[in-house]
Design a protein around this motif. Structure first.
Motif, PDB file in Angstrom:
ATOM      1  N   LEU A 236       4.162  -2.999  -2.384  1.00  0.00           N
ATOM      2  CA  LEU A 236       4.238  -1.885  -1.554  1.00  0.00           C
ATOM      3  C   LEU A 236       3.044  -0.878  -2.384  1.00  0.00           C
ATOM      4  O   LEU A 236       2.128  -0.257  -1.750  1.00  0.00           O
ATOM      5  CB  LEU A 236       5.447  -1.021  -1.341  1.00  0.00           C
TER       6      LEU A 236
ATOM      7  N   THR B 142      -3.635  10.256   5.684  1.00  0.00           N
ATOM      8  CA  THR B 142      -2.675   8.708   5.598  1.00  0.00           C
ATOM      9  C   THR B 142      -1.419   8.836   5.302  1.00  0.00           C
ATOM     10  O   THR B 142      -0.565   8.202   5.831  1.00  0.00           O
ATOM     11  CB  THR B 142      -3.718   8.274   4.323  1.00  0.00           C
ATOM     12  N   LEU B 143      -0.709   9.765   4.443  1.00  0.00           N
ATOM     13  CA  LEU B 143       0.477   9.843   4.219  1.00  0.00           C
ATOM     14  C   LEU B 143       1.284  10.701   5.285  1.00  0.00           C
ATOM     15  O   LEU B 143       2.386   9.985   5.424  1.00  0.00           O
ATOM     16  CB  LEU B 143       0.862  10.698   2.879  1.00  0.00           C
TER      17      LEU B 143
ATOM     18  N   ASN C 169      -2.143   0.207   6.700  1.00  0.00           N
ATOM     19  CA  ASN C 169      -3.041  -0.523   5.575  1.00  0.00           C
ATOM     20  C   ASN C 169      -3.561  -1.936   6.148  1.00  0.00           C
ATOM     21  O   ASN C 169      -4.229  -2.479   5.556  1.00  0.00           O
ATOM     22  CB  ASN C 169      -2.504  -0.536   4.312  1.00  0.00           C
TER      23      ASN C 169
ATOM     24  N   LEU D 271      -5.721   2.711   0.656  1.00  0.00           N
ATOM     25  CA  LEU D 271      -6.089   4.276   0.598  1.00  0.00           C
ATOM     26  C   LEU D 271      -7.331   4.340  -0.336  1.00  0.00           C
ATOM     27  O   LEU D 271      -8.333   4.924  -0.106  1.00  0.00           O
ATOM     28  CB  LEU D 271      -5.107   4.963   0.013  1.00  0.00           C
TER      29      LEU D 271
ATOM     30  N   GLN E   8      -0.822   0.262  -1.014  1.00  0.00           N
ATOM     31  CA  GLN E   8      -1.114   1.647  -0.672  1.00  0.00           C
ATOM     32  C   GLN E   8      -2.382   1.862  -1.593  1.00  0.00           C
ATOM     33  O   GLN E   8      -3.251   2.570  -1.023  1.00  0.00           O
ATOM     34  CB  GLN E   8      -0.025   2.664  -1.250  1.00  0.00           C
TER      35      GLN E   8
ATOM     36  N   GLU F 166       1.739   7.761   7.875  1.00  0.00           N
ATOM     37  CA  GLU F 166       2.743   6.660   7.208  1.00  0.00           C
ATOM     38  C   GLU F 166       4.247   7.329   7.212  1.00  0.00           C
ATOM     39  O   GLU F 166       5.154   6.727   7.475  1.00  0.00           O
ATOM     40  CB  GLU F 166       2.444   6.167   5.957  1.00  0.00           C
TER      41      GLU F 166
ATOM     42  N   THR G 241      -8.677   0.507   7.115  1.00  0.00           N
ATOM     43  CA  THR G 241      -7.997  -0.420   6.013  1.00  0.00           C
ATOM     44  C   THR G 241      -8.214  -1.925   6.578  1.00  0.00           C
ATOM     45  O   THR G 241      -7.670  -2.573   5.828  1.00  0.00           O
ATOM     46  CB  THR G 241      -6.550   0.140   6.178  1.00  0.00           C
TER      47      THR G 241
ATOM     48  N   ILE H  51       3.869   1.797   5.802  1.00  0.00           N
ATOM     49  CA  ILE H  51       2.566   1.568   4.767  1.00  0.00           C
ATOM     50  C   ILE H  51       2.010   0.241   5.102  1.00  0.00           C
ATOM     51  O   ILE H  51       0.735   0.185   5.216  1.00  0.00           O
ATOM     52  CB  ILE H  51       3.289   1.739   3.271  1.00  0.00           C
ATOM     53  N   SER H  52       2.622  -0.807   5.148  1.00  0.00           N
ATOM     54  CA  SER H  52       2.209  -2.112   5.523  1.00  0.00           C
ATOM     55  C   SER H  52       1.253  -2.200   6.786  1.00  0.00           C
ATOM     56  O   SER H  52       0.243  -2.474   6.853  1.00  0.00           O
ATOM     57  CB  SER H  52       3.132  -3.077   5.416  1.00  0.00           C
TER      58      SER H  52
END
Length: 475
Positions: free
Chosen positions: A114, A170-171, A207, A122, A118, A174, A333, A203-204
């Motif tokens: 993971l 991004t965060l 991305n 990112l 990330q 997610e 991504t 997250i997966s």
């Protein structure tokens, strides 16, 4: 108590500030061409090669971490080649697997995967955004000034703001995705397991990694429509790129409600590919609209699947190949040659057929440099795909159609696969040399377009010398 909370908040704020500052300095050092700013082991490398070296270091570190005994069950040791393959697939956010992520890795190993996803997703998104800004621009004495001008920033603080906003957006996306997925699974699993599933798949998903904590990916999750929809939405957003996401988020604050040429081209091309793909899949295969839309939108950029890819009709597999080759958008991504590259080539063909000397889109003409670079990226990626496919077919002596699909998935960092007959990718059947070749394809497919673009931007020279025109017949 209140003072202590303020003190802790101040400490966190200072830490984030230092982290962003160091990130900004790293980006400046990556893109700078000044000799006095080149430091360390990467001193003599071009910006493009420095980016390649940075990702190679991350992959090497991930490989070593996956080889730690705690990362896998004691009865399922991981070979060096499989560890390298998995780390590369995670950092390059591809999703091809030679070991079952859900069963062949411990929670510690899954956390490593993971984190690699990330960092790879990112980091690439930020670097690719910077490269897209610099693409077509000769890198001079101070690249920071060029980036400030391209972003319309008044001071050097704008660079820090750009990086900080990219990380926060991004965060945030997610986090929202993780909350939705966790809430959906809350009643079916223990609270801890639901949180793990939510965080990992959010997250997966964003991305476009395609890694899943279910052995059959999302094929058994058809009853959780909200989970599938959330992952799909995150994958689409991640594939658009931070620059487009940023424009969409702040669109309502603009005095002129108008998106940039880049954003409009990305959105229109992406929408066209999704619609055309869905129509083809719906009318030529036994799919409902949901399955067709999912495969067209998500299958082009990530390895998530709600159907057995190997069991799809040959016509569907055939049509998926060029979609995977096109991939996502610049700064996104996902991989591939990028939607804008494909769009520019289509526009160039259309302009040529109409006898036009320049490409005009949204009442703006595109420079010849952008057209040439798009053609270069397409040709180089096409040649490498053909060569790697032939080499892999010679090594493995398997059906060339399946080999081409697997290799296109690797080059496009997609992750879809015909499968090994079980829950793994077809690459699990390959020999050591075959796995290494697919590993190289994932690495080149991830960094190839941006590296080529950076190299072209670095070595572009404006010449005032004009040579006599040469006549060559074509067609």
């Amino acid at each position: 108590m209140h003072d202590k909370s303020n003190q802790n908040a101040k400490m966190v704020e200072n830490f984030l500030g230092e982290l962003m500052k160091s990130t900004e300095e790293s980006i400046n050092d990556l893109f700078t061409s000044r000799k006095d700013a080149r430091k360390g082991a990467l001193a003599n490398l071009t910006p493009a090669l420095r980016l390649v070296a940075a990702f190679a270091i991350i992959i090497s570190t991930g490989t070593l971490l996956l080889l730690i005994p705690w990362a896998v069950p004691t009865d399922q040791p991981l070979s060096l080649v499989d560890a390298l393959f998995t780390a590369t697939s995670a950092v390059c956010v591809t999703g091809l697997i030679v070991r079952d992520t859900a069963m062949a890795f411990t929670p510690f190993g899954q956390v490593i995967i993971l984190l690699l996803i990330q960092v790879g997703g990112l980091g690439y998104m930020i670097m690719a955004s910077m490269a897209a800004i610099l693409l077509g621009r000769r890198i001079g004495v101070s690249d920071k000034v060029a980036i400030r001008q391209a972003l319309n920033l008044d001071t050097g603080e704008g660079m820090l703001k750009f990086v900080r906003n990219a990380v926060l957006v991004t965060l945030s996306l997610e986090f929202i995705g993780a909350i939705i997925i966790t809430a959906t699974y809350w009643g079916d699993h223990s609270p801890g397991r639901a949180i793990v599933l939510g965080v990992f798949h959010a997250i997966s998903g964003f991305n476009n990694a395609g890694f899943c904590l279910f052995s059959d990916n999302l094929m058994s999750q058809g009853n959780h429509t909200l989970v599938v929809a959330t992952i799909s939405f995150l994958a689409i957003l991640g594939g658009l790129g931070y620059m487009v996401i940023h424009e969409l988020l702040y669109w309502h604050k603009k005095e002129r409600k108008k998106l940039s040429v880049h954003a409009r081209l990305v959105l229109i091309t992406t929408s066209a590919l999704v619609v055309i793909g869905a129509l083809v899949f719906y009318f030529t295969a036994d799919m409902d609209w949901g399955q067709a839309l999912f495969l067209s939108a998500v299958g082009r950029t990530s390895g998530f699947n709600i159907q057995d890819t190997g069991a799809l009709a040959p016509r569907v597999q055939f049509f998926m190949t060029p979609l995977m080759f096109i991939g996502a958008s610049p700064g996104g991504t996902g991989g591939g040659i990028k939607t804008t590259t494909f769009a520019i080539m289509c526009l160039a063909i259309w302009a040529t057929l109409r006898g036009r000397n320049e490409i005009v889109v949204f009442r703006r003409h595109l420079s010849q440099n952008i057209i040439y670079k798009s053609l270069i990226i397409f040709l180089i990626m096409s040649v490498f795909l053909v060569v790697f496919t032939l080499l892999l077919e010679i090594m493995e002596n398997l059906d060339v159609g399946k080999i081409l699909f697997e290799m296109t998935s690797a080059f496009g960092t997609v992750g879809l696969s015909m499968g090994d007959g079980g829950n793994l990718s077809m690459s699990a059947l390959f020999s050591t040399s075959g796995k290494l070749l697919v590993t190289a394809a994932m690495f080149f497919g991830r960094l190839g377009p941006i590296t080529i673009g950076l190299a072209a931007a670095l070595y572009t020279r404006n010449s005032h010398m004009k040579y006599p025109e040469g006549k060559v017949s074509i067609g």
